[in-house]
Design a protein around this motif. Structure first.
Motif, PDB file in Angstrom:
ATOM      1  N   VAL A 166      18.035  23.444  21.059  1.00 13.46           N
ATOM      2  CA  VAL A 166      17.848  23.373  22.504  1.00 13.46           C
ATOM      3  C   VAL A 166      16.957  24.514  22.982  1.00 13.46           C
ATOM      4  N   ALA A 167      17.217  25.733  22.495  1.00 15.67           N
ATOM      5  CA  ALA A 167      16.399  26.885  22.885  1.00 15.67           C
ATOM      6  C   ALA A 167      14.941  26.665  22.481  1.00 15.67           C
ATOM      7  N   ALA A 168      14.730  26.170  21.254  1.00 14.76           N
ATOM      8  CA  ALA A 168      13.366  25.936  20.779  1.00 14.76           C
ATOM      9  C   ALA A 168      12.655  24.884  21.624  1.00 14.76           C
ATOM     10  N   GLU A 169      13.371  23.832  22.031  1.00 13.21           N
ATOM     11  CA  GLU A 169      12.759  22.797  22.858  1.00 13.21           C
ATOM     12  C   GLU A 169      12.422  23.315  24.251  1.00 13.21           C
ATOM     13  N   LEU A 170      13.283  24.171  24.802  1.00 15.08           N
ATOM     14  CA  LEU A 170      12.973  24.775  26.098  1.00 15.08           C
ATOM     15  C   LEU A 170      11.709  25.623  26.004  1.00 15.08           C
TER      16      LEU A 170
ATOM     17  N   GLU B 289       5.839  26.379  27.057  1.00 12.89           N
ATOM     18  CA  GLU B 289       4.504  26.706  26.559  1.00 12.89           C
ATOM     19  C   GLU B 289       3.508  25.592  26.835  1.00 12.89           C
ATOM     20  N   SER B 290       4.005  24.362  26.945  1.00  9.39           N
ATOM     21  CA  SER B 290       3.090  23.250  27.205  1.00  9.39           C
ATOM     22  C   SER B 290       2.825  23.051  28.693  1.00  9.39           C
ATOM     23  N   ARG B 291       3.765  23.483  29.556  1.00  9.39           N
ATOM     24  CA  ARG B 291       3.623  23.212  30.984  1.00  9.39           C
ATOM     25  C   ARG B 291       3.595  24.467  31.859  1.00  9.39           C
ATOM     26  N   GLY B 292       4.129  25.565  31.355  1.00 10.21           N
ATOM     27  CA  GLY B 292       4.248  26.759  32.183  1.00 10.21           C
ATOM     28  C   GLY B 292       3.051  27.687  32.059  1.00 10.21           C
ATOM     29  N   PRO B 293       3.048  28.772  32.836  1.00  9.10           N
ATOM     30  CA  PRO B 293       1.961  29.749  32.775  1.00  9.10           C
ATOM     31  C   PRO B 293       1.889  30.403  31.402  1.00  9.10           C
ATOM     32  N   ARG B 294       0.704  30.846  31.023  1.00  6.58           N
ATOM     33  CA  ARG B 294       0.536  31.538  29.752  1.00  6.58           C
ATOM     34  C   ARG B 294       1.247  32.892  29.801  1.00  6.58           C
ATOM     35  N   GLY B 295       1.751  33.321  28.659  1.00  3.54           N
ATOM     36  CA  GLY B 295       2.393  34.626  28.569  1.00  3.54           C
ATOM     37  C   GLY B 295       3.707  34.711  29.301  1.00  3.54           C
ATOM     38  N   LEU B 296       4.363  33.560  29.509  1.00  6.59           N
ATOM     39  CA  LEU B 296       5.605  33.544  30.276  1.00  6.59           C
ATOM     40  C   LEU B 296       6.748  34.235  29.537  1.00  6.59           C
ATOM     41  N   LEU B 297       6.750  34.117  28.213  1.00  7.16           N
ATOM     42  CA  LEU B 297       7.805  34.693  27.395  1.00  7.16           C
ATOM     43  C   LEU B 297       7.217  35.704  26.408  1.00  7.16           C
ATOM     44  N   THR B 298       7.997  36.732  26.096  1.00  9.59           N
ATOM     45  CA  THR B 298       7.611  37.654  25.046  1.00  9.59           C
ATOM     46  C   THR B 298       7.859  36.999  23.690  1.00  9.59           C
ATOM     47  N   GLU B 299       7.332  37.602  22.640  1.00  6.83           N
ATOM     48  CA  GLU B 299       7.546  37.065  21.295  1.00  6.83           C
ATOM     49  C   GLU B 299       9.029  36.998  20.972  1.00  6.83           C
ATOM     50  N   ARG B 300       9.757  38.034  21.328  1.00  6.22           N
ATOM     51  CA  ARG B 300      11.194  38.058  21.069  1.00  6.22           C
ATOM     52  C   ARG B 300      11.907  36.949  21.838  1.00  6.22           C
ATOM     53  N   GLU B 301      11.505  36.736  23.076  1.00  5.23           N
ATOM     54  CA  GLU B 301      12.129  35.686  23.881  1.00  5.23           C
ATOM     55  C   GLU B 301      11.798  34.301  23.341  1.00  5.23           C
ATOM     56  N   ARG B 302      10.575  34.116  22.846  1.00  4.48           N
ATOM     57  CA  ARG B 302      10.202  32.822  22.265  1.00  4.48           C
ATOM     58  C   ARG B 302      11.026  32.507  21.030  1.00  4.48           C
ATOM     59  N   GLU B 303      11.460  33.553  20.331  1.00  8.39           N
ATOM     60  CA  GLU B 303      12.223  33.351  19.101  1.00  8.39           C
ATOM     61  C   GLU B 303      13.730  33.332  19.347  1.00  8.39           C
ATOM     62  N   SER B 304      14.140  33.388  20.611  1.00  7.93           N
ATOM     63  CA  SER B 304      15.561  33.416  20.930  1.00  7.93           C
ATOM     64  C   SER B 304      16.247  32.138  20.461  1.00  7.93           C
TER      65      SER B 304
ATOM     66  N   ASP C  85      19.165  31.360  21.814  1.00  6.86           N
ATOM     67  CA  ASP C  85      20.106  31.139  22.911  1.00  6.86           C
ATOM     68  C   ASP C  85      19.369  30.529  24.097  1.00  6.86           C
ATOM     69  N   PRO C  86      19.664  29.278  24.456  1.00 10.28           N
ATOM     70  CA  PRO C  86      18.965  28.670  25.597  1.00 10.28           C
ATOM     71  C   PRO C  86      19.179  29.405  26.911  1.00 10.28           C
ATOM     72  N   LEU C  87      20.347  30.017  27.093  1.00 10.12           N
ATOM     73  CA  LEU C  87      20.578  30.780  28.319  1.00 10.12           C
ATOM     74  C   LEU C  87      19.677  32.010  28.389  1.00 10.12           C
ATOM     75  N   ALA C  88      19.384  32.597  27.233  1.00  8.46           N
ATOM     76  CA  ALA C  88      18.493  33.757  27.211  1.00  8.46           C
ATOM     77  C   ALA C  88      17.088  33.355  27.647  1.00  8.46           C
ATOM     78  N   VAL C  89      16.649  32.160  27.229  1.00  5.84           N
ATOM     79  CA  VAL C  89      15.341  31.652  27.652  1.00  5.84           C
ATOM     80  C   VAL C  89      15.336  31.431  29.165  1.00  5.84           C
ATOM     81  N   LEU C  90      16.391  30.813  29.676  1.00  9.67           N
ATOM     82  CA  LEU C  90      16.493  30.560  31.117  1.00  9.67           C
ATOM     83  C   LEU C  90      16.493  31.862  31.903  1.00  9.67           C
ATOM     84  N   ARG C  91      17.253  32.842  31.442  1.00  7.26           N
ATOM     85  CA  ARG C  91      17.299  34.144  32.121  1.00  7.26           C
ATOM     86  C   ARG C  91      15.906  34.777  32.178  1.00  7.26           C
ATOM     87  N   ALA C  92      15.195  34.735  31.052  1.00  4.94           N
ATOM     88  CA  ALA C  92      13.889  35.389  30.974  1.00  4.94           C
ATOM     89  C   ALA C  92      12.918  34.806  31.995  1.00  4.94           C
TER      90      ALA C  92
END
Length: 247
Positions: free
Chosen positions: A46-50, A55-70, A72-79
């Motif tokens: 789920v986290a990977a799909e989020l 990355e396909s629809r949002g602004p570039r650079g929205l997540l850090t490398e660490r956040e992209r590798e999370s 935990d889907p909640l961690a992605v949402l929080r970021a």
């Protein structure tokens, strides 16, 4: 050393008894203490799909490398929520996570002894509430499927669009306390993460840690939790013993 370990266990057993004895309202985290929400529906996927969707629809650079590798889907949402609070992007991401949680609820695995413990506490007249970072829709779906909804109704307090109010913010705990009319010191929070412990601390609510493995226990102990159980069975045993004494 062995004697010290024995004394520590005895002291913690006494603290557990006191926590249960004082509690008139029990606040449950959902994913962990009540069930394994993603037991049959991988949270990592789920986290990977989020992330892929962002990355396909949002602004570039929205997540850090660490956040992209999370994992935990909640961690992605929080970021995303931290960078774009209140945006349509966050609303869409939260809705997508809710959909995935709803799918997961169909294959969620009940935590051993949780159903029996919930029913035993409710039978004693204790008020129960769910205080969670998951969607309240998901919680209600699961509770309905287990016949547990009457034990909690109407006290289910979950994620809102305001992500700043996710635990460790005590917002959902304070909502439960206000709705049940409970003083913080007469409540008990059962949680399995450091954020649960921190939310309970901020709300002034005593805390019982549930750790299904050694890693979880280590994280809770490091966060300051002093009473941690690896199973809910001793909690049910103490509650049953108190009921027999009352009779």
């Amino acid at each position: 050393m062995a004697a010290d370990d024995g004394n520590d266990r005895e002291n913690e057993a006494g603290e557990l008894w006191e926590l249960i004895s004082r509690a008139r309202v029990v606040l449950w985290d959902f994913d962990g203490p009540v069930c394994g929400l993603f037991a049959g529906h991988s949270s990592e996927r789920v986290a990977a799909e989020l992330v892929r969707g962002l990355e396909s629809r949002g602004p570039r650079g929205l997540l850090t490398e660490r956040e992209r590798e999370s994992l935990d889907p909640l961690a992605v949402l929080r970021a995303v929520g931290r960078r774009h609070p209140g945006s349509d992007l966050v609303a869409g991401l939260e809705a997508r996570l809710t959909q995935e949680e709803m799918r997961a609820a169909s294959s969620a695995r009940p935590t051993p002894y949780a159903d029996a413990l919930i029913r035993a506490w409710a039978a004693r007249g204790s008020r129960l509430a769910v205080t969670t970072n998951n969607s309240p829709l998901v919680v209600r779906k699961y509770l309905d499927s287990r016949g547990l909804a009457p034990c909690f109704d109407p006290h289910v307090y979950g994620r809102t669009r305001d992500l700043e109010r996710l635990k460790p913010d005590p917002y959902c705990l304070n909502r439960a306390l206000n709705a049940t009319g409970a003083a913080p010191g007469r409540a008990l929070m059962i949680g399995d993460t450091p954020s649960d412990h921190e939310a309970a601390r901020r709300a002034g609510v005593p805390f019982l840690g549930y750790a299904r493995n050694a890693r979880k226990e280590k994280l809770l102990r490091e966060a300051g939790a002093t009473v941690v159980v690896e199973s809910l069975e001793p909690v049910l045993r103490i509650l049953s013993a108190r009921r027999r004494q009352a009779e």
